[in-house]
Design a protein around this motif. Structure first.
Motif, PDB file in Angstrom:
ATOM      1  N   LEU A   1     -11.387  11.818  -6.436  1.00  0.00           N
ATOM      2  CA  LEU A   1     -10.160  11.248  -7.364  1.00  0.00           C
ATOM      3  C   LEU A   1      -9.562  10.377  -6.555  1.00  0.00           C
ATOM      4  O   LEU A   1      -8.851   9.425  -7.125  1.00  0.00           O
ATOM      5  CB  LEU A   1      -9.415  12.432  -7.976  1.00  0.00           C
ATOM      6  N   VAL A   2      -9.264  10.603  -5.282  1.00  0.00           N
ATOM      7  CA  VAL A   2      -8.384   9.654  -4.565  1.00  0.00           C
ATOM      8  C   VAL A   2      -9.095   8.814  -3.839  1.00  0.00           C
ATOM      9  O   VAL A   2     -10.109   8.938  -3.192  1.00  0.00           O
ATOM     10  CB  VAL A   2      -7.532  10.876  -3.364  1.00  0.00           C
ATOM     11  N   PRO A   3      -8.714   7.402  -4.145  1.00  0.00           N
ATOM     12  CA  PRO A   3      -9.504   6.316  -3.830  1.00  0.00           C
ATOM     13  C   PRO A   3      -9.328   6.561  -2.073  1.00  0.00           C
ATOM     14  O   PRO A   3      -8.547   6.862  -1.686  1.00  0.00           O
ATOM     15  CB  PRO A   3      -8.774   5.192  -4.300  1.00  0.00           C
TER      16      PRO A   3
ATOM     17  N   PHE B   1      -6.474   4.816  -0.169  1.00  0.00           N
ATOM     18  CA  PHE B   1      -4.997   5.651  -0.607  1.00  0.00           C
ATOM     19  C   PHE B   1      -4.339   5.887   0.856  1.00  0.00           C
ATOM     20  O   PHE B   1      -5.216   6.817   1.565  1.00  0.00           O
ATOM     21  CB  PHE B   1      -4.970   6.495  -1.355  1.00  0.00           C
TER      22      PHE B   1
ATOM     23  N   TYR C   1      -1.697   1.836   4.307  1.00  0.00           N
ATOM     24  CA  TYR C   1      -0.447   1.334   4.787  1.00  0.00           C
ATOM     25  C   TYR C   1       0.653   2.340   4.299  1.00  0.00           C
ATOM     26  O   TYR C   1       1.832   2.144   5.219  1.00  0.00           O
ATOM     27  CB  TYR C   1      -0.365   0.123   4.046  1.00  0.00           C
TER      28      TYR C   1
ATOM     29  N   HIS D   1       2.171   5.692   1.203  1.00  0.00           N
ATOM     30  CA  HIS D   1       1.849   6.468   0.223  1.00  0.00           C
ATOM     31  C   HIS D   1       1.467   5.554  -1.086  1.00  0.00           C
ATOM     32  O   HIS D   1       2.125   5.716  -2.232  1.00  0.00           O
ATOM     33  CB  HIS D   1       2.809   7.448   0.108  1.00  0.00           C
ATOM     34  N   TYR D   2       0.311   4.804  -0.996  1.00  0.00           N
ATOM     35  CA  TYR D   2      -0.193   3.974  -2.162  1.00  0.00           C
ATOM     36  C   TYR D   2      -1.559   3.592  -1.881  1.00  0.00           C
ATOM     37  O   TYR D   2      -1.905   3.832  -0.793  1.00  0.00           O
ATOM     38  CB  TYR D   2       0.761   3.129  -2.507  1.00  0.00           C
ATOM     39  N   ARG D   3      -2.079   3.037  -3.002  1.00  0.00           N
ATOM     40  CA  ARG D   3      -3.490   2.432  -2.906  1.00  0.00           C
ATOM     41  C   ARG D   3      -3.386   1.159  -2.301  1.00  0.00           C
ATOM     42  O   ARG D   3      -2.969   0.321  -2.872  1.00  0.00           O
ATOM     43  CB  ARG D   3      -4.219   2.642  -4.338  1.00  0.00           C
TER      44      ARG D   3
ATOM     45  N   ALA E   1      -4.021  -2.041  -4.346  1.00  0.00           N
ATOM     46  CA  ALA E   1      -3.029  -2.513  -5.314  1.00  0.00           C
ATOM     47  C   ALA E   1      -2.470  -3.937  -4.874  1.00  0.00           C
ATOM     48  O   ALA E   1      -2.044  -4.562  -5.743  1.00  0.00           O
ATOM     49  CB  ALA E   1      -1.864  -1.573  -5.415  1.00  0.00           C
ATOM     50  N   LEU E   2      -2.241  -4.144  -3.560  1.00  0.00           N
ATOM     51  CA  LEU E   2      -1.805  -5.403  -3.139  1.00  0.00           C
ATOM     52  C   LEU E   2      -2.903  -6.189  -3.671  1.00  0.00           C
ATOM     53  O   LEU E   2      -2.266  -7.570  -4.073  1.00  0.00           O
ATOM     54  CB  LEU E   2      -1.866  -5.385  -1.631  1.00  0.00           C
TER      55      LEU E   2
ATOM     56  N   ASP F   1      -4.750  -6.132  -6.295  1.00  0.00           N
ATOM     57  CA  ASP F   1      -4.671  -6.571  -7.625  1.00  0.00           C
ATOM     58  C   ASP F   1      -3.228  -7.214  -7.981  1.00  0.00           C
ATOM     59  O   ASP F   1      -3.548  -8.030  -8.956  1.00  0.00           O
ATOM     60  CB  ASP F   1      -4.482  -5.007  -8.164  1.00  0.00           C
ATOM     61  N   ASN F   2      -2.371  -7.073  -7.342  1.00  0.00           N
ATOM     62  CA  ASN F   2      -1.041  -7.740  -7.605  1.00  0.00           C
ATOM     63  C   ASN F   2      -1.377  -9.165  -7.393  1.00  0.00           C
ATOM     64  O   ASN F   2      -0.672 -10.370  -7.949  1.00  0.00           O
ATOM     65  CB  ASN F   2       0.068  -7.199  -6.782  1.00  0.00           C
ATOM     66  N   ALA F   3      -2.135  -9.539  -6.130  1.00  0.00           N
ATOM     67  CA  ALA F   3      -2.290 -10.967  -5.823  1.00  0.00           C
ATOM     68  C   ALA F   3      -3.338 -11.764  -6.651  1.00  0.00           C
ATOM     69  O   ALA F   3      -3.380 -12.891  -6.600  1.00  0.00           O
ATOM     70  CB  ALA F   3      -2.547 -10.810  -4.472  1.00  0.00           C
TER      71      ALA F   3
END
Lengths: 254, 155
Positions: B32-34, B37, B40, B42-44, B47-48, B50-52
């Motif tokens: 379940l945890v990528p 994760f 850097y 407490h996050y995936r 996602a950086l 994904d946002n970019a």
């Protein structure tokens, strides 16, 4: 043939120097042939925003640009950035009239009479990209976070839509996207700044009232601006480490 | 000691259950945890990216002026020199990528008066007019050049 230690080290040293020099020459030659494009390194940046209230004309270009660039729903409740108009009367400075029709998307109607003694000005608002962000602290799953370059981002694939962060944000910058039921807010146009472009609101501000700056780049004009102006953040008592710096911010602004 | 473990099979059963539970936790967590994760914080980390990776709608003034250098010349010394193209012309990244894509028409309600209509609250230094009083309904461009408003005439 016998080689003593001293002679062995002397010869070995010479060969090592020649080998290293040859490698360096080859390396330099090859590097000259294929220059690598500089990739975006997040840790080299620390983004901040400067908003100059003295230059804001309330045209709403930033609001429209933001919605167009970031696919924000067009209904009046959903904004990544919006503009408020403050109408401060001398007799009650602490309770100004504030209006923000459709977040300033269509500009502002001429609502107030001229020369009524009040002071009227526009305040553009957006996510403050706090370095010590309350929204990040309350997120139970790590769906919102401060990136290595200082931008508060949302991981849409991780967000549960629990709304803790919406309540935690002291600046009211977050909303739940009605299509995905996940949280959304300004991400400083992360897809643009990582490509060397300006955020859509900065690109479309006709007066230069909005500026983005990299606090880790000593040559960025933001440093001169912060030195030469009396800037403030919103709600400094919250100590959120806000990185939206306002020039000309009035005490009546909340 | 021997007495303690003489009828300890029930303890073994409980221990086995615990071990199985812990193993199941780690297996599930691995699924379940990528894997990125926490790289850097407490996050995936993904996602950086994904946002970019989203598409750009506004091409930026540099992209415009690569081709439209005549406009850059027309803007020189003008009060509109620092106004970026897409502030009036709208999002044009697609046109900048492929000049064959026709730019969208200018929205008339988003032109001069968006900024220059006199409204209480606009900084006094900023040039503002009451269109009726100023021109009596005559179109702005019959007197002003949008790219260099101080100069008379079209374009």
């Amino acid at each position: 043939m016998t080689v003593d230690r001293r002679a062995f080290f002397a010869t070995a040293g010479k060969y090592l120097i020649v080998t290293a020099a040859t490698a360096k020459v080859i390396e330099t030659f090859l590097a000259g042939a294929t220059p690598e494009p500089a990739a975006y390194a997040a840790a080299d940046h620390w983004w901040a925003m400067v908003l100059d209230i003295e230059k804001c004309i309330g045209c709403g270009n930033c609001v429209r640009a933001c919605k167009a660039e970031n696919d924000v729903p067009l209904e009046a409740e959903y904004f990544r950035t919006w503009v408020e108009r403050y109408h401060v009367r001398g007799e009650d400075m602490e309770h100004p009239d504030v209006d923000s029709p459709n977040g300033g998307y269509d500009g502002f109607p001429d609502k107030y009479p001229k020369g009524d003694g009040a002071r009227t000005f526009f305040v553009p608002k957006l996510c403050n990209h706090c370095a010590h962000s309350p929204c990040v602290q309350v997120c139970p799953v790590g769906a919102t976070f401060v990136s290595p370059d200082g931008v508060v981002l949302v991981d849409k694939s991780y967000c549960l839509g629990c709304r803790y962060c919406v309540q935690a944000c002291p600046y009211g910058c977050r909303f739940i996207d009605p299509r995905t039921h996940t949280v959304d807010k300004c991400n400083l146009c992360y897809h643009r700044i990582t490509k060397g472009l300006l955020p859509a609101c900065v690109e479309n501000c006709p007066t230069g009232s909005r500026m983005i700056g990299d606090l880790r780049n000593p040559n960025d004009p933001i440093h001169a601006f912060l030195r030469e102006h009396k800037v403030q953040v919103l709600k400094p008592q919250m100590a959120t480490g806000s990185k939206a710096f306002y020039n000309g911010l009035d005490g009546s602004v909340r | 000691m021997r007495k303690l473990f003489r009828d300890g099979s029930h303890l073994l059963r409980v221990a086995a259950l615990f071990a199985a539970g812990i193993a199941a936790f780690f297996v599930l967590r691995g699924i379940l945890v990528p894997s990125d994760f926490g790289r850097y914080g407490h996050y995936r980390a993904g996602a950086l990216a994904d946002n970019a990776k989203r598409a750009v709608h506004f091409g930026g003034k540099t992209a415009c002026l690569d081709c439209h250098s005549d406009v850059a010349d027309a803007q020189k010394g003008s009060r509109h020199a620092n106004v970026r193209c897409e502030a009036c012309h709208g999002p044009l990244a697609k046109h900048a990528d492929d000049p064959g894509v026709q730019p969208a028409k200018l929205a008339p309600e988003r032109l001069c008066l968006t900024c220059h209509r006199a409204i209480v609250g606009r900084p006094a230094k900023f040039p503002q007019i009451d269109p009726e009083e100023h021109a009596g309904g005559v179109e702005c461009t019959s007197c002003h050049r949008p790219h260099h408003p101080e100069q008379e005439g079209k374009s």
